[in-house]
Every structure is written in C-alpha cells, then in structure tokens.
Scaffold this motif. Structure first.
Motif, PDB file in Angstrom:
ATOM      1  N   ASP A 155       1.043  -1.408  -0.001  1.00  0.00           N
ATOM      2  CA  ASP A 155      -0.160   0.395   0.148  1.00  0.00           C
ATOM      3  C   ASP A 155       0.637   1.045  -0.026  1.00  0.00           C
ATOM      4  OD1 ASP A 155      -1.704   1.854   1.852  1.00  0.00           O
ATOM      5  OD2 ASP A 155      -2.730   1.326   0.895  1.00  0.00           O
ATOM      6  N   PRO A 156       0.780   2.065  -1.066  1.00  0.00           N
ATOM      7  CA  PRO A 156       1.418   3.374  -1.194  1.00  0.00           C
ATOM      8  C   PRO A 156       1.825   4.460   0.253  1.00  0.00           C
ATOM      9  CG  PRO A 156       0.596   2.522  -3.009  1.00  0.00           C
ATOM     10  CD  PRO A 156      -0.098   2.363  -2.074  1.00  0.00           C
ATOM     11  N   LEU A 158       0.287   3.480   3.320  1.00  0.00           N
ATOM     12  CA  LEU A 158       1.346   2.416   4.669  1.00  0.00           C
ATOM     13  C   LEU A 158       3.737   2.749   4.477  1.00  0.00           C
ATOM     14  CD1 LEU A 158      -0.960  -0.196   5.551  1.00  0.00           C
ATOM     15  CD2 LEU A 158      -0.172   1.882   6.050  1.00  0.00           C
ATOM     16  N   GLN A 159       3.427   2.835   3.181  1.00  0.00           N
ATOM     17  CA  GLN A 159       4.968   2.816   2.729  1.00  0.00           C
ATOM     18  C   GLN A 159       5.105   4.149   2.843  1.00  0.00           C
ATOM     19  OE1 GLN A 159       7.360   0.488   1.246  1.00  0.00           O
ATOM     20  NE2 GLN A 159       5.210  -0.527   2.495  1.00  0.00           N
ATOM     21  N   GLN A 160       4.229   5.116   2.619  1.00  0.00           N
ATOM     22  CA  GLN A 160       4.624   7.004   2.704  1.00  0.00           C
ATOM     23  C   GLN A 160       4.943   6.524   4.402  1.00  0.00           C
ATOM     24  OE1 GLN A 160       5.994   9.061   0.797  1.00  0.00           O
ATOM     25  NE2 GLN A 160       6.102   9.731   2.379  1.00  0.00           N
ATOM     26  N   LEU A 161       3.965   6.245   5.279  1.00  0.00           N
ATOM     27  CA  LEU A 161       4.201   6.390   6.537  1.00  0.00           C
ATOM     28  C   LEU A 161       5.229   5.686   7.380  1.00  0.00           C
ATOM     29  CD1 LEU A 161       2.352   7.682   9.006  1.00  0.00           C
ATOM     30  CD2 LEU A 161       0.973   4.995   9.327  1.00  0.00           C
ATOM     31  N   ALA A 162       5.253   4.697   7.064  1.00  0.00           N
ATOM     32  CA  ALA A 162       6.855   3.585   7.683  1.00  0.00           C
ATOM     33  C   ALA A 162       8.411   4.982   7.262  1.00  0.00           C
ATOM     34  CB  ALA A 162       6.917   2.118   6.464  1.00  0.00           C
ATOM     35  N   ALA A 163       8.777   5.231   5.951  1.00  0.00           N
ATOM     36  CA  ALA A 163       9.060   5.460   6.086  1.00  0.00           C
ATOM     37  C   ALA A 163       9.131   7.594   7.159  1.00  0.00           C
ATOM     38  CB  ALA A 163       9.775   6.562   4.307  1.00  0.00           C
ATOM     39  N   GLN A 164       8.145   7.462   6.754  1.00  0.00           N
ATOM     40  CA  GLN A 164       7.918   8.910   7.971  1.00  0.00           C
ATOM     41  C   GLN A 164       8.677   9.183   8.870  1.00  0.00           C
ATOM     42  OE1 GLN A 164       3.914  10.480   7.498  1.00  0.00           O
ATOM     43  NE2 GLN A 164       4.073  11.027   5.518  1.00  0.00           N
ATOM     44  N   GLY A 166      10.624   6.997   9.914  1.00  0.00           N
ATOM     45  CA  GLY A 166      12.161   6.005   9.968  1.00  0.00           C
ATOM     46  C   GLY A 166      12.294   4.735   9.250  1.00  0.00           C
ATOM     47  N   PHE A 167      11.728   4.326   8.962  1.00  0.00           N
ATOM     48  CA  PHE A 167      12.077   2.741   8.645  1.00  0.00           C
ATOM     49  C   PHE A 167      12.360   2.586   6.561  1.00  0.00           C
ATOM     50  CE2 PHE A 167       9.244   2.211  12.136  1.00  0.00           C
ATOM     51  CZ  PHE A 167       9.804   0.977  12.110  1.00  0.00           C
ATOM     52  N   ARG A 168      13.346   2.059   6.439  1.00  0.00           N
ATOM     53  CA  ARG A 168      13.781   2.100   5.405  1.00  0.00           C
ATOM     54  C   ARG A 168      12.533   0.654   4.063  1.00  0.00           C
ATOM     55  NH1 ARG A 168      19.493   3.022   3.900  1.00  0.00           N
ATOM     56  NH2 ARG A 168      19.809   4.426   5.696  1.00  0.00           N
ATOM     57  N   THR A 169      12.205   1.926   2.773  1.00  0.00           N
ATOM     58  CA  THR A 169      10.685   0.721   2.671  1.00  0.00           C
ATOM     59  C   THR A 169      11.601   0.849   1.419  1.00  0.00           C
ATOM     60  OG1 THR A 169      10.277   3.060   1.334  1.00  0.00           O
ATOM     61  CG2 THR A 169       9.299   2.071   3.692  1.00  0.00           C
ATOM     62  N   PRO A 170      10.888  -0.361   0.395  1.00  0.00           N
ATOM     63  CA  PRO A 170      11.519  -1.304  -1.068  1.00  0.00           C
ATOM     64  C   PRO A 170      11.779   0.778  -2.391  1.00  0.00           C
ATOM     65  CG  PRO A 170       9.892  -2.402  -0.603  1.00  0.00           C
ATOM     66  CD  PRO A 170       9.568  -0.851  -0.138  1.00  0.00           C
TER      67      PRO A 170
END
Length: 214
Positions: A155-156, A158-164, A166-170
């Motif tokens: 999910d784009p 959720l990926q953006q939220l993860a990056a915010q 501090g998590f490294r996303t694909p």
C-alpha cells in the motif's frame, strides 16, 4: 567497531580517551544496550560483537560458548539494563549524553524523533562499521494477517507512513525524501554489514550469558 571493541574489552574509561574534556567521566567505555536476555536490539549487538570476535566470520554452534564468554563483560559491566530499546533512548532524550554517550538503538527510532519530536543538542546518529541489519518480520496466522501483510508491503500510503517514521522501504527515493525532511544525513544503502549467526547459535550465546546474570 574494529577499533572500539578492543578498547572496551581492555577496560578503558571515557576519561582515558584523547579529547576526554568533552566527556570527562570515569565511567567504563561501553555501548549502552538493553538486556540481551529480553531485547532484540541487544541480541543484534551481541551478533555484531560475536562476528568481530570470530575474525569476521559467521559464528557456528561449536564456537558459541567461547564467543559468549568473551562478549559477556560488555553486557554485565553495564549494570541495570532496560527491556526495550525505547528505555535507554528515552533516557538519552531526557538527559543527553550525561548518562550514556553511546546508546544502541534502531535507526528508525532516531529518524522518527528527528522528524516528529526533536533531538537533544549535538545528538548524532552513528553507524557502526561493520553494522548489522535488523528486519521487522510479520508472520500471518490467518487470512486477515495475510491481508495485513500485503497492505504493509504494497500500500503506497502505508509505505509513505513507514518512511516518515524512519523505516527503510522498498522505494529508496521515498525513504530519502522522508529523511531529508528530518534534516538527518543517512547513507543511501548499508554495505559494510556483519553476517549474523543462525537463530540457534544466537540463542545459545544468549543462554550462556544469562547464566552469569545475578
């Protein structure tokens, strides 16, 4: 880490270092970690130390007891340890370097704090060389769990939220954009990585250290 580990093993104190005026403390030169018996971040630190002690080769079952005994003082000499990496990091945020100038935490913790809550003056994110990569793994137990797993991975939003947080996303560009907003400089990729042992070997080393806890 290749230079720091022998200093910690030799019993050096912060006041023994050149430039100690910046932190004129008689405290032992150690990295502050969580309780290795209960916390993954401390277990990752143990895996890194064992890799270095084993001449930068993956520790095997037969080598686990000796490596654990050699690494043991780095944990026991710390005294009280928290069960979660949130504990020592919160102490650092509240007290600065006074309590512990070097704290082992996850990259994402530092980046989240930088982006959302601010950091103490002079706070610096250091990457050990070699470093170690911790993966957050979801194990779905039913169809709902599988749906959640797909959402977290695909999910784009959720990926953006993860990056915010501090998590490294694909999506490397997505992560880089989120980090840039925090003002913290981080490496685009992590290359000098220690190879962690199997879970069985890591558990064996933790069990060996646990025997020495009071």
């Amino acid at each position: 880490m290749r230079a720091l580990l022998p200093l910690m093993q030799s019993g050096k104190r912060w006041s023994d270092l050149r430039g100690a005026d910046a932190y004129p403390s008689k405290r032992s030169l150690l990295l502050n970690t969580t309780d290795v018996r209960k916390s993954n971040s401390a277990a990752m630190y143990l895996a890194l130390v064992a890799y270095l002690l084993n001449s930068e080769a993956v520790p095997q079952v037969a080598e686990a007891p000796a490596l654990a005994r050699e690494a043991m003082p780095l944990f026991l000499r710390q005294g009280f340890q928290e069960n979660s990496s949130a504990g020592p990091f919160e102490d650092y945020l509240a007290l600065g370097a006074g309590k512990a100038p070097l704290v082992v935490i996850y990259e994402a913790q530092f980046l989240e704090q930088a982006g959302h809550g601010g950091l103490p003056a002079g706070a610096t994110l250091l990457y050990p060389r070699p470093t170690i990569y911790a993966k957050h793994v979801l194990v779905p137990l039913d169809a709902a769990g599988q749906t959640l797993g797909h959402a977290l991975a695909e999910d784009p939003q959720l990926q953006q939220l993860a990056a915010q947080y501090g998590f490294r996303t694909p999506d490397a560009a997505q992560f880089a954009g989120a980090v840039q907003a925090s003002g913290v400089k981080v490496p685009a990729s992590l290359v000098d990585l220690a190879q962690e042992p199997s879970q069985e070997v890591l558990n064996a080393m933790i069990a060996q250290i646990e025997k020495e806890y009071p």
